[in-house]
Enzyme design. Sequence first.
Site, short mmCIF file in Angstrom:
data_model
loop_
_atom_site.label_atom_id
_atom_site.label_comp_id
_atom_site.label_asym_id
_atom_site.label_seq_id
_atom_site.Cartn_x
_atom_site.Cartn_y
_atom_site.Cartn_z
N ASN A 7 0.87 -1.17 0.00
CA ASN A 7 0.00 0.00 0.00
C ASN A 7 0.91 1.22 0.00
O ASN A 7 1.49 1.56 1.03
CB ASN A 7 -0.89 -0.03 1.24
CG ASN A 7 -1.85 1.14 1.29
OD1 ASN A 7 -1.76 2.07 0.50
ND2 ASN A 7 -2.77 1.10 2.23
N ARG A 99 -2.48 -1.98 -3.58
CA ARG A 99 -3.72 -1.23 -3.38
C ARG A 99 -3.67 0.01 -4.25
O ARG A 99 -2.71 0.79 -4.18
CB ARG A 99 -3.84 -0.83 -1.92
CG ARG A 99 -5.03 0.06 -1.69
CD ARG A 99 -5.09 0.54 -0.28
NE ARG A 99 -6.29 1.33 -0.10
CZ ARG A 99 -6.35 2.45 0.60
NH1 ARG A 99 -5.29 2.91 1.19
NH2 ARG A 99 -7.47 3.10 0.72
N HIS A 188 -13.13 2.51 -0.08
CA HIS A 188 -13.15 1.45 0.94
C HIS A 188 -13.75 0.16 0.40
O HIS A 188 -14.20 -0.69 1.18
CB HIS A 188 -13.99 1.85 2.18
CG HIS A 188 -13.37 2.90 3.04
ND1 HIS A 188 -14.13 3.77 3.77
CD2 HIS A 188 -12.08 3.22 3.29
CE1 HIS A 188 -13.34 4.59 4.44
NE2 HIS A 188 -12.09 4.28 4.16
N ARG A 250 -12.79 15.01 8.32
CA ARG A 250 -13.57 15.37 7.12
C ARG A 250 -15.02 15.65 7.49
O ARG A 250 -15.60 14.95 8.33
CB ARG A 250 -13.56 14.23 6.10
CG ARG A 250 -12.23 14.01 5.45
CD ARG A 250 -12.39 12.99 4.31
NE ARG A 250 -11.10 12.48 3.90
CZ ARG A 250 -10.81 11.18 3.78
NH1 ARG A 250 -11.73 10.26 4.03
NH2 ARG A 250 -9.63 10.81 3.40
N GLU A 393 -8.11 -5.94 4.66
CA GLU A 393 -7.97 -5.54 3.26
C GLU A 393 -6.77 -6.21 2.60
O GLU A 393 -6.81 -6.56 1.43
CB GLU A 393 -7.86 -4.01 3.18
CG GLU A 393 -9.16 -3.34 3.57
CD GLU A 393 -9.02 -1.87 3.90
OE1 GLU A 393 -9.22 -1.04 3.02
OE2 GLU A 393 -8.69 -1.55 5.06
#
Length: 416
Positions: A7, A99, A188, A250, A393
Amino acid sequence: MKVLVINSGSSTIKYQLIEMDTEQAVAAGRVERIGYDDAQHQHLVAPGVLPHKPDGYEFREVAPVLDHTAAIRRVLAALTHREIGVVRDATEIAAVGHRVVHGGEKLTRSVRVTEEVKREIRATFDLAPLHNPANLLGIEATESLLPGVPQVAVFDTAFHATMPRVAYLYALPYVIYKRHRVRRYGFHGTSHRYVSRRLGELLGRPSLEGLNVVTCHLGNGASVCAVKDGRSVDTSMGFTPLEGLIMGTRSGDVDPGALPYIMAREELTPAELNSMLNKHSGLLGISGISGDFREIEEEMERGDSRAREAFEMFEYRLRKYIGGYAAAMGGLDAIVFTGGIGENSWRLRGAIVRNLAFLGLELDEDANVAGRGERRITTEGSRASAWVIPTNEELVIARDTLATVQEAEPAAIPGR
Ligand code: ADP
């Protein structure tokens, strides 16, 4: 057979080497502050992997790391190290899975990296300017250091490619979609896919056919996904990861009409507005304390009213999304909680499940508060169920990588 999962961010690379026979990570780590003189490499070897280090092994090193290639060179050096290496040499790495955040409209499933795929990833740079260029740097660095080892790209957006047009179009002039690809993509996806599949296994319904599920990935970034018959039919993140839930820093949903108003009043540039919405809003913006959910809960316990408000707003927004998705799918059979908040905050899960009792959920307090790891947190008699499923993941990326490489092989050998 071992698969390396990478990643690659703009200044950090995280990695895991996964033994596919057991699906266990044999080593994992991260290189941070790439490009600086004081970059940090942390590397862990899992217990039971090295006969002379039965409890596992960990090291941290601070050293200059010039770029992504130098970072991955360090990773490979650690993996193949004479004493603490988990493979004899790099040829034991069967494939590398990367990823990639944004696949745009064309890259809607995991693919073997080719020149064409790299061109397509480049074509999405302006859709994910913070992520995709860094993801591609990781791919190219790995290619240069492991020539001939197959590389696979796994996209965060891919699981949501099944969303119908009613869910992914914005009610903007259609030309904005056609000209600039402005639509909802969702993110996601790898996590939503993993936890929904895992739920299917736990329910003994692997295809999830006939089931309406809402998966909640609640970490620093947070999103909800409506999974009908095993497919994503809606998700709360949109064109960017800013839409939807309240997150650490956020804002999630805001009236778009407020934005030009704020820009004018505060004399903000578009970049400054973006920074306000992404880095100074959410839990941090409301509480004025922190974007970290655990700290919000701690301050709330101490009686801080703004921390309480941040918690309540987070829960309220999430609850509205789950209810909205029950309406979108025509029912609700199960909710899954995952991510740092979803896996750990019994307070949040408890509030959500209790407040959604009208959808047929009955909380099992013990399982929610005292239980550990993967579990159901609603009672036996509850009509709909709620679950905690820790996400993985890296495992999805590794599985996809292996499957993609294996399916590509027979095609390359005609007549086999
Ligand atoms: P990322 O999205 O960066 O992968 P994580 O999935 O690790 O992040 O989630 C981080 C969030 O999870 C933070 O807000 C953190 O405070 C929260 N979190 C972690 N542990 C707990 C806990 N025990 N209780 C409440 N929140 C927690």
